[in-house]
Design a protein around this motif. Sequence first.
Motif, short mmCIF file in Angstrom:
data_model
loop_
_atom_site.label_atom_id
_atom_site.label_comp_id
_atom_site.label_asym_id
_atom_site.label_seq_id
_atom_site.Cartn_x
_atom_site.Cartn_y
_atom_site.Cartn_z
N PRO A 28 0.83 -1.20 0.00
CA PRO A 28 0.00 0.00 0.00
C PRO A 28 0.87 1.26 0.00
O PRO A 28 1.93 1.28 0.63
N ASP A 29 0.45 2.27 -0.72
CA ASP A 29 1.24 3.50 -0.82
C ASP A 29 1.57 4.07 0.56
O ASP A 29 2.69 4.54 0.80
N SER A 30 0.59 4.03 1.47
CA SER A 30 0.80 4.65 2.78
C SER A 30 1.87 3.93 3.60
O SER A 30 2.41 4.51 4.55
N TRP A 31 2.19 2.69 3.25
CA TRP A 31 3.19 1.95 4.02
C TRP A 31 4.60 2.43 3.73
O TRP A 31 5.54 2.00 4.38
N LEU A 32 4.78 3.32 2.77
CA LEU A 32 6.10 3.89 2.51
C LEU A 32 6.31 5.20 3.27
O LEU A 32 7.39 5.77 3.21
N GLU A 33 5.30 5.66 3.99
CA GLU A 33 5.46 6.85 4.82
C GLU A 33 6.37 6.52 6.01
O GLU A 33 6.17 5.54 6.71
N GLY A 34 7.37 7.34 6.22
CA GLY A 34 8.31 7.09 7.30
C GLY A 34 9.33 6.01 7.01
O GLY A 34 10.03 5.56 7.90
N ALA A 35 9.40 5.59 5.73
CA ALA A 35 10.34 4.53 5.36
C ALA A 35 11.72 5.10 5.09
O ALA A 35 11.88 6.24 4.66
N ASP A 36 12.73 4.29 5.35
CA ASP A 36 14.11 4.64 5.01
C ASP A 36 14.57 3.80 3.82
O ASP A 36 14.70 4.28 2.71
N GLN A 37 14.80 2.50 4.05
CA GLN A 37 15.24 1.60 2.98
C GLN A 37 14.08 0.68 2.58
O GLN A 37 13.28 0.28 3.42
N TYR A 38 14.02 0.33 1.30
CA TYR A 38 12.98 -0.62 0.88
C TYR A 38 13.29 -1.22 -0.49
O TYR A 38 14.01 -0.66 -1.30
#
Length: 236
Positions: free
Chosen positions: A33-43
């Motif tokens: 989900p797009d919102s799960w990349l909020e606050g992300a560093d590495q992915y």
Amino acid sequence: MTLLIVTAIPTIAVNENNYNFSESSSFKPVDVPDSWLEGADQYQTDYYSHAGMVIAPLYHVAQEFKPTKEDLTAVALNFYNFDAPSNIDITVSIRDSLDGVDLTTKTISADDKKIKTDGIWVMFDFDDITIIPEETYYIVCYASDGAEDPPNCYCWFFDVANKYDRGIAWESYDSGETWTDLEDPGWGPEWVEIDLCFITYFQEPPKNKPYINTPFLQFLENHPYIFPLLRQLLGL
């Protein structure tokens, strides 16, 4: 005709048809989900066909990464169910070496997360830790049961061809005693430079419920402004 099989290599589970790995149509993996990349560093959120690394008591898997932030609050991993038995716990740890101590760890019940054949992104919101930017760390994952007679396990989705260039994937056949990198495991020309599907967080992770592969829910997740408009149009 589509068949569910496990290759002769015990730590990789694949869902393939008789012709080509990439043409299997038995299920469509769930995108993050797009919102799960909020606050992300590495992915690394891409996946290769319908393939994943088995996680089990003997089969431990790890993804190397280099953070750019000093805080690590959670990780999200993408799993799917390959006819796994019930009552399995999945444990994720963060280490600064593969055979080192756990800097932080989190165990979840796979049953509670309702991991399906299509797969699901699962959040591991552990105790926050302070880490050193640009140093190497490892997301280490294993399960409490499964894979005694594959396919009866949970699997961690991955992609190939070095989709994450700040670390590599590793596997262990002996519960983490020894490790082998997955840069060229010898499984064939397409199975090289493997990176597992993961997200690391330096802020509080999204509080979303586990993501289900339903087109309408996926549409609402990616267009959060739609629901208020529907309520207004319907006079609710």
